[in-house]
Scaffold this motif. Structure first.
Motif, short mmCIF file in Angstrom:
data_model
loop_
_atom_site.label_atom_id
_atom_site.label_comp_id
_atom_site.label_asym_id
_atom_site.label_seq_id
_atom_site.Cartn_x
_atom_site.Cartn_y
_atom_site.Cartn_z
N ILE A 215 0.86 -1.18 0.00
CA ILE A 215 0.00 0.00 0.00
C ILE A 215 0.90 1.22 0.00
O ILE A 215 1.84 1.32 0.79
CB ILE A 215 -0.93 0.03 1.24
N SER A 216 0.61 2.15 -0.91
CA SER A 216 1.34 3.41 -0.99
C SER A 216 0.34 4.55 -0.88
O SER A 216 -0.67 4.56 -1.60
CB SER A 216 2.11 3.50 -2.31
N SER A 217 0.61 5.49 0.02
CA SER A 217 -0.37 6.56 0.25
C SER A 217 0.31 7.89 0.49
O SER A 217 1.43 7.96 1.00
CB SER A 217 -1.25 6.21 1.45
N LYS A 218 -0.38 8.94 0.10
CA LYS A 218 -0.01 10.31 0.40
C LYS A 218 -1.26 11.04 0.86
O LYS A 218 -2.31 10.94 0.21
CB LYS A 218 0.57 11.01 -0.83
N TYR A 219 -1.14 11.75 1.98
CA TYR A 219 -2.29 12.47 2.52
C TYR A 219 -1.91 13.93 2.77
O TYR A 219 -0.89 14.21 3.39
CB TYR A 219 -2.77 11.84 3.84
N LYS A 220 -2.76 14.81 2.30
CA LYS A 220 -2.64 16.23 2.63
C LYS A 220 -3.66 16.52 3.72
O LYS A 220 -4.83 16.80 3.45
CB LYS A 220 -2.89 17.09 1.39
N LEU A 221 -3.22 16.39 4.98
CA LEU A 221 -4.13 16.48 6.12
C LEU A 221 -4.69 17.88 6.28
O LEU A 221 -5.87 18.06 6.57
CB LEU A 221 -3.42 16.02 7.39
N THR A 222 -3.81 18.88 6.13
CA THR A 222 -4.22 20.28 6.12
C THR A 222 -3.40 20.98 5.04
O THR A 222 -2.63 20.34 4.32
CB THR A 222 -3.98 20.95 7.48
N GLN A 223 -3.52 22.29 4.95
CA GLN A 223 -2.74 23.03 3.97
C GLN A 223 -1.25 23.01 4.28
O GLN A 223 -0.43 23.27 3.41
CB GLN A 223 -3.22 24.49 3.91
N LYS A 224 -0.91 22.64 5.52
CA LYS A 224 0.49 22.68 5.94
C LYS A 224 1.02 21.33 6.44
O LYS A 224 2.22 21.18 6.62
CB LYS A 224 0.67 23.72 7.04
N LEU A 225 0.14 20.39 6.66
CA LEU A 225 0.53 19.11 7.25
C LEU A 225 0.32 17.98 6.25
O LEU A 225 -0.77 17.83 5.68
CB LEU A 225 -0.28 18.84 8.52
N PHE A 226 1.38 17.16 6.05
CA PHE A 226 1.36 16.09 5.05
C PHE A 226 1.84 14.79 5.69
O PHE A 226 2.71 14.81 6.57
CB PHE A 226 2.24 16.44 3.86
N TRP A 227 1.29 13.68 5.19
CA TRP A 227 1.69 12.36 5.70
C TRP A 227 1.78 11.39 4.54
O TRP A 227 0.82 11.21 3.79
CB TRP A 227 0.68 11.86 6.74
N ASP A 228 2.95 10.77 4.37
CA ASP A 228 3.17 9.74 3.36
C ASP A 228 3.48 8.42 4.05
O ASP A 228 4.16 8.41 5.10
CB ASP A 228 4.34 10.10 2.45
N ALA A 229 3.01 7.33 3.49
CA ALA A 229 3.28 6.02 4.09
C ALA A 229 3.34 4.95 3.00
O ALA A 229 2.57 5.00 2.02
CB ALA A 229 2.22 5.66 5.11
N ASP A 230 4.28 4.02 3.15
CA ASP A 230 4.42 2.88 2.24
C ASP A 230 4.69 1.63 3.06
O ASP A 230 5.59 1.63 3.92
CB ASP A 230 5.56 3.10 1.26
N VAL A 231 3.94 0.57 2.79
CA VAL A 231 4.17 -0.72 3.44
C VAL A 231 4.11 -1.80 2.37
O VAL A 231 3.40 -1.65 1.36
CB VAL A 231 3.13 -1.01 4.55
N ALA A 232 4.85 -2.87 2.56
CA ALA A 232 4.84 -3.97 1.60
C ALA A 232 5.24 -5.27 2.28
O ALA A 232 6.04 -5.27 3.23
CB ALA A 232 5.78 -3.67 0.43
N THR A 233 4.69 -6.36 1.78
CA THR A 233 5.07 -7.70 2.20
C THR A 233 5.50 -8.49 0.97
O THR A 233 4.81 -8.48 -0.05
CB THR A 233 3.90 -8.42 2.89
N SER A 234 6.66 -9.12 1.07
CA SER A 234 7.20 -9.88 -0.05
C SER A 234 7.35 -11.34 0.34
O SER A 234 7.95 -11.66 1.38
CB SER A 234 8.56 -9.32 -0.46
N VAL A 235 6.80 -12.22 -0.48
CA VAL A 235 6.99 -13.66 -0.33
C VAL A 235 7.88 -14.10 -1.49
O VAL A 235 7.48 -13.99 -2.66
CB VAL A 235 5.66 -14.42 -0.33
N PHE A 236 9.08 -14.58 -1.18
CA PHE A 236 10.08 -14.86 -2.20
C PHE A 236 10.55 -16.30 -2.08
O PHE A 236 11.07 -16.71 -1.04
CB PHE A 236 11.27 -13.91 -2.03
#
Length: 558
Positions: A215-236
């Motif tokens: 899951i890859s996400s970007k959030y503009k919570l307010t005009q000045k506050l931002f939050w980005d997050a990336d998570v991944a699971t790999s089965v190899f």
């Protein structure tokens, strides 16, 4: 498998439909055929005294970079011909056409899309892809060859690592905009174990299989506050031919046996990163966290630094009407996340930088960095005799002066730098500690009316350790000027360097370079380049030599 093939046949047909739609809309706006490029031929004479020749006395080569445009689609070519090489390359074989129509974009050929840092991130694939973004919906689909089969050739002078043919596909579904969205991404890649005619003998190559979900996400919570997050699971699965899991070895990976071959070589690892930032006009602050499990891999990306956890804080400020810029970072890093290594290494990293422009004439940059590391307990307790514990520091100061006048413009810069390492372990400090001091001055004068440029430089570099001391002193002058209404540009540079080792003269080196370029007209040009090096050894074991080469070239632009 049949469903997958039908699905990607649909992607290809959709891609073709998009391309045709684009052509119908813009066909009258572009020329059907255009041809341009450059052709260059060079001859070079080389001579050396005092050492064995490093090349032939005379050599030549010709290169060309023609560009063909068909209805706005660029198809580049290149070729090289010399007395040692004959090659012709058609980069169309690694070429991608990416037609766009409204909210739809197709990719045909070699693509290197990036959808998230831990899933599909820049991996080149030969195939077809489509990205659809109607409104806030975000959809992507890709299928292609990730690696071609490479046979082992032990007789070739060039080392080529053998590899299996690897195919893969990726899917993205999300909602939002480029600045604020959430995407679900999944990919699967698999090596064809039958794609090699012979089993490699000199290198172990294993056919693998991989499934990654993230899951890859970007959030503009307010005009000045931002939050980005990336998570991944790999089965190899590192070797699809490995022994199956026994009943006692059954684990979470068994739940993926409908998507991937699960056996004794199958591993599952996770990767996370998140970033929160607050932005004001006068300052910004950013907090980042990143954790990548040991051996985390994705067939959709080339490289990860694994077995690492980072926490970083990055404040910055813009003061005095943006004349003063302050940037800084503070971070901690550790490895041995699974506690399977003999030792754990912890690192502390901090730096601060200033960029101060007091006026249009004077300004300076300053930087201080601190990097420390310490080896701690893992499966074993570190031996105090060889335990790693150090602090590396770096300081830089760079004042500058700029004078811009109607007749004369001149620029002066000075760089003062010190780097040093302190070993906290007295048993190893004698062979690891060092100090490096650098001083570099540059000045340039431009006579605006005639285009004459004069420059001078000075370099001093001193490296000191308990084992040896090395000192470099160097001066340089350079000049350039256009003639004949800027058709002819001549330049000359001379540099001299004195090298000392342990306070004894080691070598004196003089380097002279001149270059003349003459543009006959918009299509034809000539280049004359000469380089001379004189190395005089100052020790009985040193080798003195002098060498020069002269190049004459012609360029045709069409």
């Amino acid at each position: 498998m049949m469903r997958i093939k039908l699905l990607f046949m649909l992607i290809f047909l959709l891609s073709c439909a998009i391309s045709q739609a684009q052509d119908l809309e813009h066909i009258s706006e572009v020329k059907p055929v255009e041809f341009s490029g450059t052709f260059t031929v060079f001859g070079s004479y080389y001579n050396v005294n005092g050492i064995e020749p490093r090349r032939k006395d005379f050599s030549w080569y010709a290169t060309g970079n023609p560009l063909l445009k068909l209805y706005g689609v660029e198809i580049p070519f290149s070729f090289t011909v010399s007395e040692q090489e004959r090659s012709f390359r058609q980069p169309f074989n690694q070429f991608c056409i990416s037609p766009t129509y409204k909210w739809a974009k197709a990719h045909l050929g070699y693509t290197n899309l990036t959808w998230s840092p831990f899933t599909w991130s820049g991996q080149t694939a030969l195939g077809a892809a489509v990205e659809l973004n109607p409104g806030k919906l975000r959809f992507g689909l890709l299928y292609g060859r990730l690696n071609r089969a490479v046979e082992e050739d032990l007789t070739s002078p060039e080392v080529q690592t053998p590899s299996f043919k690897r195919m893969g596909y990726a899917f993205r579904m999300g909602y939002g905009t480029e600045t604020s969205h959430v995407d679900l991404i999944m990919l699967k890649g698999k090596d064809d174990e039958n794609s090699l005619n012979t089993i490699p003998q000199g290198t172990e190559v294993l056919p693998g299989e991989n499934v990654v979900a993230g899951i890859s996400s970007k959030y503009k919570l307010t005009q000045k506050l931002f939050w980005d997050a990336d998570v991944a699971t790999s089965v190899f699965t590192r070797d699809v031919r490995a022994l199956p899991l026994s009943g006692d070895d059954a684990s979470t990976v068994n739940s993926f046996n409908s998507l991937i071959i699960v056996n004794s070589s199958t591993q599952m690892y996770n990767a996370y990163q998140t970033e929160v930032r607050y932005e004001e006009k006068k300052y910004k602050i950013k907090a980042k966290y990143r954790r990548v499990d040991p051996d985390f891999q994705s067939m959709g990306a080339y490289y990860f630094q694994t077995d690492v956890e980072n926490i970083t804080l990055e404040p910055s400020a813009y003061l005095l009407k943006n004349k003063l810029k302050i940037t800084s970072s503070l971070g901690r890093q550790r490895d041995n996340l699974m506690n399977k290594k003999s030792f754990t290494t912890k690192r502390f990293i901090g730096n601060i930088g200033l960029d101060y422009t007091l006026s249009s004439i004077f300004g300076f940059n300053a930087m201080y960095g601190n990097y420390s590391g310490e080896q701690g307990k893992g499966l074993k307790i570190p031996n105090q005799t060889t335990q790693q514990s150090f602090v590396s520091q770096n300081m830089v100061l760079m004042p500058r002066l700029t004078f811009v006048k109607e007749k004369l413009t001149h620029f002066h810069s000075l760089m003062v730098n010190r780097q040093w390492l302190t070993d906290k372990n007295p048993n190893t400090a004698g062979i690891t500690e060092y100090k490096v001091d650098n001083l570099n001055y540059n000045s340039s004068f431009v006579f605006n009316k005639i285009g004459l440029t004069l420059g001078a430089s000075y370099l001093l570099s001193i490296f000191e350790s308990n084992l040896n001391t090395t000192r470099l002193n160097g001066i340089g002058i350079n000049t350039s000027r256009p003639f004949l209404k800027n058709k002819l540009i001549s330049s000359l540079s001379v540099n001299g360097t004195q090298q000392k080792i342990n306070h004894e003269n080691f070598a004196d080196i003089v380097n002279l370079t001149f270059q003349n370029t003459y543009k006959l007209n918009e299509h034809h040009g000539l280049t004359l380049l000469g380089i001379y090096i004189d190395n005089k050894a100052k020790t009985p074991t040193g080798i003195s030599f002098s060498e020069y080469n002269i190049d004459l070239g012609y360029t045709y632009t069409f």
